[in-house]
Design an enzyme around this catalytic site. Sequence first.
Site, PDB file in Angstrom:
ATOM      1  N   ASN A   1      20.140  39.478  45.385  1.00 24.29           N
ATOM      2  CA  ASN A   1      21.052  39.403  44.254  1.00 24.29           C
ATOM      3  C   ASN A   1      20.452  40.164  43.072  1.00 24.29           C
ATOM      4  O   ASN A   1      19.223  40.124  42.881  1.00 24.29           O
ATOM      5  CB  ASN A   1      21.318  37.946  43.862  1.00 24.29           C
ATOM      6  CG  ASN A   1      22.623  37.818  43.095  1.00 24.29           C
ATOM      7  OD1 ASN A   1      23.688  38.168  43.601  1.00 24.29           O
ATOM      8  ND2 ASN A   1      22.521  37.372  41.836  1.00 24.29           N
TER       9      ASN A   1
ATOM     10  N   HIS B   1      37.846  32.433  49.793  1.00 22.58           N
ATOM     11  CA  HIS B   1      38.708  32.390  48.604  1.00 22.58           C
ATOM     12  C   HIS B   1      39.986  33.172  48.811  1.00 22.58           C
ATOM     13  O   HIS B   1      40.633  33.593  47.852  1.00 22.58           O
ATOM     14  CB  HIS B   1      37.950  32.927  47.380  1.00 22.58           C
ATOM     15  CG  HIS B   1      36.859  32.002  46.960  1.00 22.58           C
ATOM     16  ND1 HIS B   1      35.938  32.337  46.003  1.00 22.58           N
ATOM     17  CD2 HIS B   1      36.535  30.759  47.384  1.00 22.58           C
ATOM     18  CE1 HIS B   1      35.090  31.325  45.852  1.00 22.58           C
ATOM     19  NE2 HIS B   1      35.427  30.355  46.678  1.00 22.58           N
TER      20      HIS B   1
ATOM     21  N   PHE C   1      32.169  38.755  38.482  1.00 25.01           N
ATOM     22  CA  PHE C   1      32.709  37.810  37.502  1.00 25.01           C
ATOM     23  C   PHE C   1      31.755  37.541  36.358  1.00 25.01           C
ATOM     24  O   PHE C   1      32.137  37.552  35.194  1.00 25.01           O
ATOM     25  CB  PHE C   1      32.980  36.455  38.195  1.00 25.01           C
ATOM     26  CG  PHE C   1      34.101  36.514  39.154  1.00 25.01           C
ATOM     27  CD1 PHE C   1      33.879  36.792  40.486  1.00 25.01           C
ATOM     28  CD2 PHE C   1      35.395  36.306  38.714  1.00 25.01           C
ATOM     29  CE1 PHE C   1      34.933  36.847  41.383  1.00 25.01           C
ATOM     30  CE2 PHE C   1      36.451  36.363  39.602  1.00 25.01           C
ATOM     31  CZ  PHE C   1      36.221  36.633  40.939  1.00 25.01           C
TER      32      PHE C   1
ATOM     33  N   CYS D   1      64.227  31.676  48.728  1.00 25.44           N
ATOM     34  CA  CYS D   1      64.712  30.339  48.315  1.00 25.44           C
ATOM     35  C   CYS D   1      64.678  30.213  46.787  1.00 25.44           C
ATOM     36  O   CYS D   1      64.998  29.166  46.231  1.00 25.44           O
ATOM     37  CB  CYS D   1      63.865  29.241  48.957  1.00 25.44           C
ATOM     38  SG  CYS D   1      62.281  28.961  48.149  1.00 25.44           S
TER      39      CYS D   1
END
Length: 242
Positions: free
Chosen positions: A215, A119, A35, A153
């Site tokens: 990271n 998530h 992201f 529905c």
Amino acid sequence: KEKGLSSCTQRVQEAQRIAVLTGAGISTESGIPDFRSPSGLWRNPEVQAAITRDTFFIRPQHFYRYFKELFLEWREVSPNTGHLALSKLEQMGKVVGIATQNIDGLHQSAGSSQVIELHGHLRTATCPKCKAKESMETVKALLKRSELPKCSCGTILKPDVVLFGDPLDMDDWKAAQAWMMKADVVLCVGTSLTVTPANSLILRRRSDSTLIIINKEPTMYDHLADFIFHGMAGTLLPKLIG
Ligand code: NAD
Ligand code: APR
């Protein structure tokens, strides 16, 4: 904080109960963009604004146009060496569980069995009104015919993904916290640790546990880590796990 890989590998060898937190960064080497990197999905704020709970309910066409492009057109993706290393760590009996922020299902494809998808995932969509579930394959087929996926529905189906503004599943959230509190090592991989509440999981770890962060770029919580490696998960995890 940068300590040798060898002393960190030693710590992992001794560990009995490793709790893992992963983010989009563990899947970029499988071809799925993250992201917040320069090439990340949110580099265009219009895109992030489209994939939110409000947009889903107010402008479903707009939501699905972006959601389809971002998440339903991944060509065949497969686990990378990072996912496989974590699966091997579970086979060694050392993993309490993996709490992931990813919806790509790659930890499960790599053979990890204790996975919490904080998530959500891309397998099904749910009717907000009657809670009926539909497979994402059906949703994709309807979208291909440029129809909005509707429940019997008549209500538009919502993907089972936690969107900005959605709450997390409370059972999952409690289970992920319990994993952190049981762990003697917390291993955090491929996440900028900028999104609440997922990032606060690593604050729930025991005071006598060891925190390892892997990271590519510095994260918000690097200062709390006992070991910190700024590099590629697909390279570092196999080295760490041996
Ligand atoms: P998003 O940026 O909209 O945020 C979703 C997350 O934000 C949720 O976890 C939610 O708990 C959290 N959040 C809710 N309110 C917040 C607040 N006030 N401040 C900060 N965070 C808040 O994410 P998105 O738009 O839903 O992205 C779509 C999905 O795509 C995400 O679930 C993400 O995991 C997924 N994705 C996965 C991969 C992968 O699987 N590798 C790659 C890209 C995207
Ligand atoms: N190896 C290690 N780290 C990597 C790699 C890699 N191969 N590729 C990218 N990274 C790092 C990036 O430097 C970045 O800091 O992974 C991190 C990914 O961070 P984000 O893009 O913020 O992704 P993530 O932390 O998973 O985002 C959390 O935000 O938008 C929401 O719900 C969405 O689940 C997502 C959440």
